[in-house]
Design a protein around this motif. Structure first.
Motif, PDB file in Angstrom:
ATOM      1  N   PHE A 100      30.881  39.793  46.740  1.00 40.01           N
ATOM      2  CA  PHE A 100      29.924  40.212  45.718  1.00 40.01           C
ATOM      3  C   PHE A 100      29.928  41.733  45.630  1.00 40.01           C
ATOM      4  CE2 PHE A 100      28.719  36.088  47.204  1.00 40.01           C
ATOM      5  CZ  PHE A 100      28.283  35.412  46.076  1.00 40.01           C
ATOM      6  N   SER A 103      27.197  45.719  40.777  1.00 37.79           N
ATOM      7  CA  SER A 103      27.881  46.047  39.522  1.00 37.79           C
ATOM      8  C   SER A 103      26.913  46.484  38.431  1.00 37.79           C
ATOM      9  CB  SER A 103      28.648  44.818  39.000  1.00 37.79           C
ATOM     10  OG  SER A 103      29.652  44.412  39.903  1.00 37.79           O
ATOM     11  N   GLN A 104      27.326  47.517  37.714  1.00 38.60           N
ATOM     12  CA  GLN A 104      26.651  47.890  36.480  1.00 38.60           C
ATOM     13  C   GLN A 104      26.863  46.761  35.462  1.00 38.60           C
ATOM     14  OE1 GLN A 104      28.289  51.524  34.948  1.00 38.60           O
ATOM     15  NE2 GLN A 104      26.406  52.157  33.937  1.00 38.60           N
ATOM     16  N   ASP A 105      25.890  46.559  34.587  1.00 40.01           N
ATOM     17  CA  ASP A 105      26.081  45.562  33.534  1.00 40.01           C
ATOM     18  C   ASP A 105      27.403  45.840  32.813  1.00 40.01           C
ATOM     19  OD1 ASP A 105      23.603  44.609  34.212  1.00 40.01           O
ATOM     20  OD2 ASP A 105      22.675  44.972  32.262  1.00 40.01           O
ATOM     21  N   GLY A 106      28.180  44.794  32.580  1.00 45.02           N
ATOM     22  CA  GLY A 106      29.400  44.942  31.813  1.00 45.02           C
ATOM     23  C   GLY A 106      30.609  45.345  32.632  1.00 45.02           C
ATOM     24  N   PHE A 107      30.417  45.657  33.908  1.00 45.10           N
ATOM     25  CA  PHE A 107      31.560  46.001  34.759  1.00 45.10           C
ATOM     26  C   PHE A 107      32.363  44.733  35.042  1.00 45.10           C
ATOM     27  CE2 PHE A 107      33.199  46.661  39.218  1.00 45.10           C
ATOM     28  CZ  PHE A 107      34.190  47.564  38.876  1.00 45.10           C
ATOM     29  N   GLY A 108      33.680  44.821  34.969  1.00 47.01           N
ATOM     30  CA  GLY A 108      34.509  43.630  35.120  1.00 47.01           C
ATOM     31  C   GLY A 108      35.708  43.790  36.039  1.00 47.01           C
ATOM     32  N   GLN A 110      35.770  43.639  39.358  1.00 49.88           N
ATOM     33  CA  GLN A 110      35.524  43.154  40.719  1.00 49.88           C
ATOM     34  C   GLN A 110      36.814  42.772  41.447  1.00 49.88           C
ATOM     35  OE1 GLN A 110      33.772  41.951  38.075  1.00 49.88           O
ATOM     36  NE2 GLN A 110      31.776  42.896  38.408  1.00 49.88           N
ATOM     37  N   PRO A 111      37.825  42.209  40.738  1.00 46.28           N
ATOM     38  CA  PRO A 111      39.070  41.891  41.471  1.00 46.28           C
ATOM     39  C   PRO A 111      39.711  43.131  42.098  1.00 46.28           C
ATOM     40  CG  PRO A 111      38.991  40.626  39.448  1.00 46.28           C
ATOM     41  CD  PRO A 111      37.826  41.598  39.386  1.00 46.28           C
ATOM     42  N   ALA A 135      35.682  36.577  43.409  1.00 43.29           N
ATOM     43  CA  ALA A 135      35.205  37.952  43.215  1.00 43.29           C
ATOM     44  C   ALA A 135      34.095  37.891  42.184  1.00 43.29           C
ATOM     45  CB  ALA A 135      36.341  38.853  42.733  1.00 43.29           C
ATOM     46  N   LEU A 136      32.912  38.358  42.582  1.00 46.02           N
ATOM     47  CA  LEU A 136      31.735  38.203  41.735  1.00 46.02           C
ATOM     48  C   LEU A 136      30.998  39.518  41.630  1.00 46.02           C
ATOM     49  CD1 LEU A 136      30.900  34.956  43.608  1.00 46.02           C
ATOM     50  CD2 LEU A 136      31.522  35.006  41.192  1.00 46.02           C
ATOM     51  N   GLY A 137      30.257  39.686  40.556  1.00 50.51           N
ATOM     52  CA  GLY A 137      29.391  40.843  40.419  1.00 50.51           C
ATOM     53  C   GLY A 137      27.946  40.436  40.624  1.00 50.51           C
ATOM     54  N   THR A 138      27.108  41.405  40.899  1.00 55.44           N
ATOM     55  CA  THR A 138      25.676  41.140  40.970  1.00 55.44           C
ATOM     56  C   THR A 138      24.923  42.435  40.725  1.00 55.44           C
ATOM     57  OG1 THR A 138      23.851  40.280  42.292  1.00 55.44           O
ATOM     58  CG2 THR A 138      25.564  41.470  43.479  1.00 55.44           C
TER      59      THR A 138
END
Lengths: 160, 160, 160
Positions: A100, A103-108, A110-111, A135-138
């Motif tokens: 996890f 992440s800022q909103d819209g960040f992509g 993570q990989p 791979a995840l954002g939060t």
């Protein structure tokens, strides 16, 4: 074939002291699955440098490159827990990483961040370090850590 | 009893080519648990149509119905990975789905979205497709995919 | 040694009726791993009081203390599912908790919230309740529940 400990030395890396749990839980549990092998569940490891939490959101507060470095620190903590549990020489394979990234909103990306962890595992464990991964954002993590990674490994274990 | 492949055909569905990992990991790992069975860990599968990522947040950019369709695409990718690993005919049961829906703050219909995946698994695998599930929201996913799903299945495996 | 049911009684707690799935999935699946033991996967349990979802974000809408109480409610639901599946007396150990706390941006006290769940498991199950854990934040959960917890346990099972 070099051993995980030799590879760590060749990489100039030292395993951190396995972090103590932040609260009322344990860092690992072993589940025998027969044939001298066990599943090893490793608790979520947050990005830290020694006792200091490496905090901040990606990419507005922490760059992708720095976040990847922090994911690598998480993977080192995962390894330190495995070392404490059964010893790195007893890893049969890393089965699953759940990562996890704060992440800022819209960040992509993570990989890219999680690659810091994935590559470290393969550098240290060789083929045994190859793992499945999510791979995840939060928007929020404990102590605003940049990365948190939980893992499941298969290990040789005298307990089974 | 029809086979999973027959059911796919009856549903007018074709398994996608199993997506390659986005980075330094593998799409599945097999862990023998005795009695000719294995746990199959499947890496997080993001919503896509062929090589194109299906991106956007629910419900302000992507409707619930469309997000559910995208969850269904994730489930098809999970099935394509299982097919590549051991063949769909060898699924004993789907044990666990962890599903993450790219969500606007305050959105709470992740279960409706994830039903797209859950129903597909049951349509294709029958009773073996019944699974435990966590439906979760998040503010950020790789490539801003609308849905990401990781899975654990029990499979018959010649490796054990 | 008191039994889990005696401890629940001593704590003045009653297991909730195991919540029905919100959708097209099941609440638990059992996977034999030999030696009379099984992995028990438990679906994500959201915070609720009977049929009412306990919703709201921490800490701006729900205090940390109240969120911890709600995590405890989630753990009770996990126990009620285990009771329905195999009976609490058959828990060998709780292996893994994945806990998600509906969090305001920048909130970092998920461990304090999740302690509500962790401590309950130890109070009721004793040493068998000690578990690995990932405490995570998120911007969105089903029905805007404050907490969602999924679990994996090892149980004694007549099925293996």
């Amino acid at each position: 074939m070099t051993s995980p400990h030799e590879r760590l030395r060749d990489l100039g890396l030292t395993l951190p002291k396995p972090p103590a749990p932040a609260a009322a839980y344990v860092q690992w549990r072993i589940v025998g699955i027969g044939d001298g092998r066990s599943l090893l569940y490793v608790a979520g490891q947050i990005s830290r440098d020694g006792d200091q939490v490496l905090s901040g959101r990606c990419p507005d507060q922490v760059s992708i490159a720095e976040a990847a470095h922090r994911a690598r620190q998480c993977a080192l903590s995962v390894l330190s827990q495995i070392e404490a549990a059964v010893g790195l020489d007893n890893v049969v394979e890393m089965s699953q990483l759940m990562g996890f990234v704060l992440s800022q909103d819209g960040f992509g990306d993570q990989p890219k961040v999680m690659n810091g962890a994935s590559e470290l595992l393969i550098e240290v464990l060789g083929a045994a370090g190859r793992h499945t991964r999510a791979a995840l954002g939060t928007n929020a993590l404990p102590f605003s850590a940049t990365v948190e990674i939980a893992a499941v490994a298969v290990v040789r274990s005298p307990l089974t």
